[in-house]
Design a protein around this motif. Sequence first.
Motif, PDB file in Angstrom:
ATOM      1  N   ASN A  11     -30.816  57.439  89.453  1.00  0.00           N
ATOM      2  CA  ASN A  11     -31.961  58.213  89.017  1.00  0.00           C
ATOM      3  C   ASN A  11     -33.014  57.265  88.471  1.00  0.00           C
ATOM      4  O   ASN A  11     -32.712  56.381  87.668  1.00  0.00           O
ATOM      5  CB  ASN A  11     -31.551  59.213  87.932  1.00  0.00           C
ATOM      6  CG  ASN A  11     -30.664  60.314  88.470  1.00  0.00           C
ATOM      7  OD1 ASN A  11     -31.128  61.231  89.115  1.00  0.00           O
ATOM      8  ND2 ASN A  11     -29.359  60.194  88.224  1.00  0.00           N
ATOM      9  N   VAL A  12     -34.259  57.454  88.909  1.00  0.00           N
ATOM     10  CA  VAL A  12     -35.367  56.604  88.484  1.00  0.00           C
ATOM     11  C   VAL A  12     -36.274  57.413  87.564  1.00  0.00           C
ATOM     12  O   VAL A  12     -36.697  58.517  87.911  1.00  0.00           O
ATOM     13  CB  VAL A  12     -36.175  56.089  89.690  1.00  0.00           C
ATOM     14  CG1 VAL A  12     -37.270  55.130  89.212  1.00  0.00           C
ATOM     15  CG2 VAL A  12     -35.260  55.394  90.697  1.00  0.00           C
ATOM     16  N   GLU A  50     -36.247  51.674  76.188  1.00  0.00           N
ATOM     17  CA  GLU A  50     -35.274  51.887  77.261  1.00  0.00           C
ATOM     18  C   GLU A  50     -35.726  51.315  78.590  1.00  0.00           C
ATOM     19  O   GLU A  50     -34.986  51.398  79.583  1.00  0.00           O
ATOM     20  CB  GLU A  50     -34.984  53.390  77.418  1.00  0.00           C
ATOM     21  CG  GLU A  50     -36.112  54.216  78.008  1.00  0.00           C
ATOM     22  CD  GLU A  50     -37.126  54.704  76.970  1.00  0.00           C
ATOM     23  OE1 GLU A  50     -37.866  55.648  77.285  1.00  0.00           O
ATOM     24  OE2 GLU A  50     -37.169  54.120  75.863  1.00  0.00           O
ATOM     25  N   ALA A  51     -36.924  50.718  78.634  1.00  0.00           N
ATOM     26  CA  ALA A  51     -37.500  50.261  79.898  1.00  0.00           C
ATOM     27  C   ALA A  51     -36.705  49.111  80.513  1.00  0.00           C
ATOM     28  O   ALA A  51     -36.326  48.163  79.824  1.00  0.00           O
ATOM     29  CB  ALA A  51     -38.948  49.841  79.691  1.00  0.00           C
ATOM     30  N   ASP A  52     -36.467  49.195  81.822  1.00  0.00           N
ATOM     31  CA  ASP A  52     -35.877  48.099  82.579  1.00  0.00           C
ATOM     32  C   ASP A  52     -36.959  47.213  83.184  1.00  0.00           C
ATOM     33  O   ASP A  52     -36.819  45.991  83.251  1.00  0.00           O
ATOM     34  CB  ASP A  52     -34.988  48.645  83.700  1.00  0.00           C
ATOM     35  CG  ASP A  52     -33.809  49.439  83.183  1.00  0.00           C
ATOM     36  OD1 ASP A  52     -32.978  48.846  82.476  1.00  0.00           O
ATOM     37  OD2 ASP A  52     -33.721  50.641  83.474  1.00  0.00           O
ATOM     38  N   PRO A  87     -33.019  49.542  96.422  1.00  0.00           N
ATOM     39  CA  PRO A  87     -31.688  49.411  97.038  1.00  0.00           C
ATOM     40  C   PRO A  87     -30.852  48.302  96.412  1.00  0.00           C
ATOM     41  O   PRO A  87     -29.624  48.380  96.407  1.00  0.00           O
ATOM     42  CB  PRO A  87     -32.002  49.118  98.514  1.00  0.00           C
ATOM     43  CG  PRO A  87     -33.407  48.634  98.536  1.00  0.00           C
ATOM     44  CD  PRO A  87     -34.104  49.323  97.405  1.00  0.00           C
ATOM     45  N   CYS A  88     -31.518  47.290  95.868  1.00  0.00           N
ATOM     46  CA  CYS A  88     -30.774  46.211  95.195  1.00  0.00           C
ATOM     47  C   CYS A  88     -30.099  46.732  93.933  1.00  0.00           C
ATOM     48  O   CYS A  88     -28.941  46.400  93.646  1.00  0.00           O
ATOM     49  CB  CYS A  88     -31.715  45.055  94.844  1.00  0.00           C
ATOM     50  SG  CYS A  88     -32.444  44.215  96.260  1.00  0.00           S
ATOM     51  N   LYS A  96     -26.300  50.358  89.451  1.00  0.00           N
ATOM     52  CA  LYS A  96     -27.108  50.940  88.378  1.00  0.00           C
ATOM     53  C   LYS A  96     -27.272  52.430  88.620  1.00  0.00           C
ATOM     54  O   LYS A  96     -27.566  52.869  89.730  1.00  0.00           O
ATOM     55  CB  LYS A  96     -28.476  50.256  88.318  1.00  0.00           C
ATOM     56  CG  LYS A  96     -29.216  50.458  87.006  1.00  0.00           C
ATOM     57  CD  LYS A  96     -30.408  49.508  86.917  1.00  0.00           C
ATOM     58  CE  LYS A  96     -31.117  49.602  85.572  1.00  0.00           C
ATOM     59  NZ  LYS A  96     -30.238  49.218  84.459  1.00  0.00           N
ATOM     60  N   THR A  97     -27.106  53.237  87.588  1.00  0.00           N
ATOM     61  CA  THR A  97     -27.203  54.684  87.734  1.00  0.00           C
ATOM     62  C   THR A  97     -28.535  55.232  87.244  1.00  0.00           C
ATOM     63  O   THR A  97     -28.969  56.299  87.687  1.00  0.00           O
ATOM     64  CB  THR A  97     -26.068  55.389  86.976  1.00  0.00           C
ATOM     65  OG1 THR A  97     -26.092  54.977  85.601  1.00  0.00           O
ATOM     66  CG2 THR A  97     -24.721  55.046  87.585  1.00  0.00           C
TER      67      THR A  97
END
Length: 284
Positions: free
Chosen positions: A164-165, A179-181, A234-235, A241-242
């Motif tokens: 989920n993005v 929480e930012a990646d 996709p990586c 990663k969820t």
Amino acid sequence: MELTIISGLSGAGKSKVASFLEDNGYYVVDNMPPALIPRFAELAMAAPGQYQRVALVTDIRGGQSFEGLFDALQTLDKMGCANRILFVEASTEAIIKRYKETRRLHPLFRNGRPLEEAVHRERETLAPVRKRAEYIIDTSSLSTAKLRGEVLRLFGDESKAEMNVNVVSFGFKHGIPIEADLVFDVRFLPNPYYIAELRDQTGLDEDVMNFVFGYQQTREFMAHLQNLIAFLLPCYVEEGKTVLVIAIGCTGGHHRSVAIANALTDFIRQKGYAATENHRDMTR
């Protein structure tokens, strides 16, 4: 009810396997004594719809023989409770290395017995369980991501396993979302704030969107951003990663970041990913 028994060697990764199943909707109980398995199944089956998929971890920690486990499985069969065994193992070398790294004691490491001997003894003790197992996973050379992928391949619900993005717009003056990646700064773009008729609008309003995307630099930036995100998604999925949080920031979080985040969310959805957008500071 679907009941999965997770067993295997200490240090092979049973806890990780259990956590992956739990993330995928299983009700998980760790260190379940075999004698209690039928009773637990009876209680779970008495609550229809509440415990559809259950995973129980049972292993050598209690020091018991596994004849009790086979008796429990026979009882489950008589009860009409579908069950299967997932056996998790690894090479002796891999297990020893993991125990040295974690500095934990092997359950059979007693009275100065060498760790290698303890591992061999456990492997012999669990041989009948391994022989009965429907599934065997060797984690010796599996990364956490690959182990998760293998568990989901065998037991997973693909609709729950997808990444989920979450695209978040924010204002730098209010701080970067913890929480930012990934964080992208769009303060270099022309600012609608300085246009009187646009100041009280947001990046979701058509006039502001037209203003922001009316500049060549915005369109070029968006093209580069989309190419980067299309490469990364996709990586991250392959890595296991969820949830991926992408933060887009401008000065106040009202205009530019909102417009870019909205457009990026649409792009991600078009790529087939589950995406949500959140405009943290838009109403401040």
